[in-house]
Design an enzyme around this catalytic site. Sequence first.
Site, PDB file in Angstrom:
ATOM      1  N   GLY A   1      -1.480  -3.011   5.779  1.00  0.00           N
ATOM      2  CA  GLY A   1      -1.423  -4.295   6.456  1.00  0.00           C
ATOM      3  C   GLY A   1      -2.439  -5.260   5.894  1.00  0.00           C
ATOM      4  O   GLY A   1      -3.018  -5.034   4.835  1.00  0.00           O
TER       5      GLY A   1
ATOM      6  N   GLY B   1      -5.595  -6.338   5.274  1.00  0.00           N
ATOM      7  CA  GLY B   1      -6.769  -5.488   5.301  1.00  0.00           C
ATOM      8  C   GLY B   1      -7.951  -6.014   6.068  1.00  0.00           C
ATOM      9  O   GLY B   1      -8.674  -5.248   6.706  1.00  0.00           O
TER      10      GLY B   1
ATOM     11  N   THR C   1       0.853  -1.175   0.000  1.00  0.00           N
ATOM     12  CA  THR C   1       0.000   0.000   0.000  1.00  0.00           C
ATOM     13  C   THR C   1       0.893   1.231   0.000  1.00  0.00           C
ATOM     14  O   THR C   1       2.051   1.132   0.400  1.00  0.00           O
ATOM     15  CB  THR C   1      -0.868   0.043   1.285  1.00  0.00           C
ATOM     16  OG1 THR C   1      -1.394  -1.245   1.572  1.00  0.00           O
ATOM     17  CG2 THR C   1      -2.018   1.011   1.164  1.00  0.00           C
TER      18      THR C   1
ATOM     19  N   ARG D   1     -12.473  -8.767  -4.228  1.00  0.00           N
ATOM     20  CA  ARG D   1     -12.042  -8.475  -2.860  1.00  0.00           C
ATOM     21  C   ARG D   1     -11.590  -7.024  -2.724  1.00  0.00           C
ATOM     22  O   ARG D   1     -10.881  -6.490  -3.554  1.00  0.00           O
ATOM     23  CB  ARG D   1     -10.911  -9.414  -2.461  1.00  0.00           C
ATOM     24  CG  ARG D   1     -10.364  -9.192  -1.044  1.00  0.00           C
ATOM     25  CD  ARG D   1      -9.128  -8.328  -1.021  1.00  0.00           C
ATOM     26  NE  ARG D   1      -8.525  -8.241   0.338  1.00  0.00           N
ATOM     27  CZ  ARG D   1      -7.522  -7.437   0.645  1.00  0.00           C
ATOM     28  NH1 ARG D   1      -6.965  -6.669  -0.268  1.00  0.00           N
ATOM     29  NH2 ARG D   1      -7.057  -7.404   1.889  1.00  0.00           N
ATOM     30  N   VAL D   2     -12.021  -6.375  -1.644  1.00  0.00           N
ATOM     31  CA  VAL D   2     -11.593  -5.025  -1.302  1.00  0.00           C
ATOM     32  C   VAL D   2     -11.051  -5.046   0.120  1.00  0.00           C
ATOM     33  O   VAL D   2     -11.673  -5.628   1.014  1.00  0.00           O
ATOM     34  CB  VAL D   2     -12.760  -4.019  -1.406  1.00  0.00           C
ATOM     35  CG1 VAL D   2     -12.320  -2.635  -0.944  1.00  0.00           C
ATOM     36  CG2 VAL D   2     -13.290  -3.962  -2.832  1.00  0.00           C
ATOM     37  N   GLY D   3      -9.898  -4.447   0.319  1.00  0.00           N
ATOM     38  CA  GLY D   3      -9.299  -4.393   1.643  1.00  0.00           C
ATOM     39  C   GLY D   3      -9.652  -3.129   2.397  1.00  0.00           C
ATOM     40  O   GLY D   3     -10.664  -2.477   2.127  1.00  0.00           O
TER      41      GLY D   3
END
Length: 331
Positions: free
Chosen positions: A230, A232, A179, A207-209
Amino acid sequence: MSHAATPVLVIHGGAGVIKREMSPAREKAVRAALTQALQNGYAQLKAGKTAVDAVSAAITVLEDDPNFNAGKGSVFTHDGKNELDAAIMDGSTLDAGSVAGVQRVKNPILLARAVMEKSSHVMLIGDGAEEFAKQVGIELVDPAYFRTEERWQQLQKALKEDAEHARHSDVETAKHFGTVGAVALDAQGHLAAGTSTGGMNDKRWGRVGDSPIIGAGTYANSGCAVSATGWGEYYIRTVAAHEICMRVTQMRVPLRRAAAEVINQEIPSMGGNGGAIALDADGNVSMPFNTDGMYRGWIGADGVAHVALYGDENDGTGEPLPAAADSSAQP
């Protein structure tokens, strides 16, 4: 703050660095990019611009650099695509904007800012976010722009291990903490935070963190700003960025202690790992992490860019060096 503040900018480029895996040329390039991001963002602050301006300028540099898992250097999904997420928040107003799952936006942080400033919404996703980008003049690129051979090979390795039902054998292939982010304090005493990511290598099902989720990976209010990097799912479950800021502004816990409690105690106790950058209204800086390292840096009153990569490297904040955890853990 009722008086002029000393501007401060803090950035990160992801956690989980392994010293023995980085070539001297790669290390030099990473340090140069972090330094450039700090200088570009701090130039905004010195010119009297806002914390939001500084955060945007710093993150754009890192999105354009293929050494970071954001923008140009984003990892691939299981289906061989790049899906990018970003968020930004103005602590002085609590305005925020975020985007998730975009595939053609050159600088997702700029689109997140446009969502904040030019729409009545906070979060836009996928095709709808890209349609909005067209309407407000945010640059779109061919998806091929985001492809780098290094990231493609990481996906191929992961796919092979998937087929063999094997655990990903190295941190870069398994990486779930790539990130970039920035937090800033401007001369008016206002704070802002922003985060941008390509997500998790080999991710599936849209997928979304935590990065684009306000309160999880990105949060700012009048007294605290946080950008996280990190695993997520754990940052979402702990609402990590908001949790740090609530401890600072509501419980009056000192910034370093608040950040350390969440990043180095609460998240690891659940099985997660990673790091964060945090900044308060007095200009105090904290950059905790529980991995082997974290790309990080800050710049303050003396105008000198302080950059560090490794866990045993002094980053100039005066914080104790962290005890590295096992950064090979993976979902």
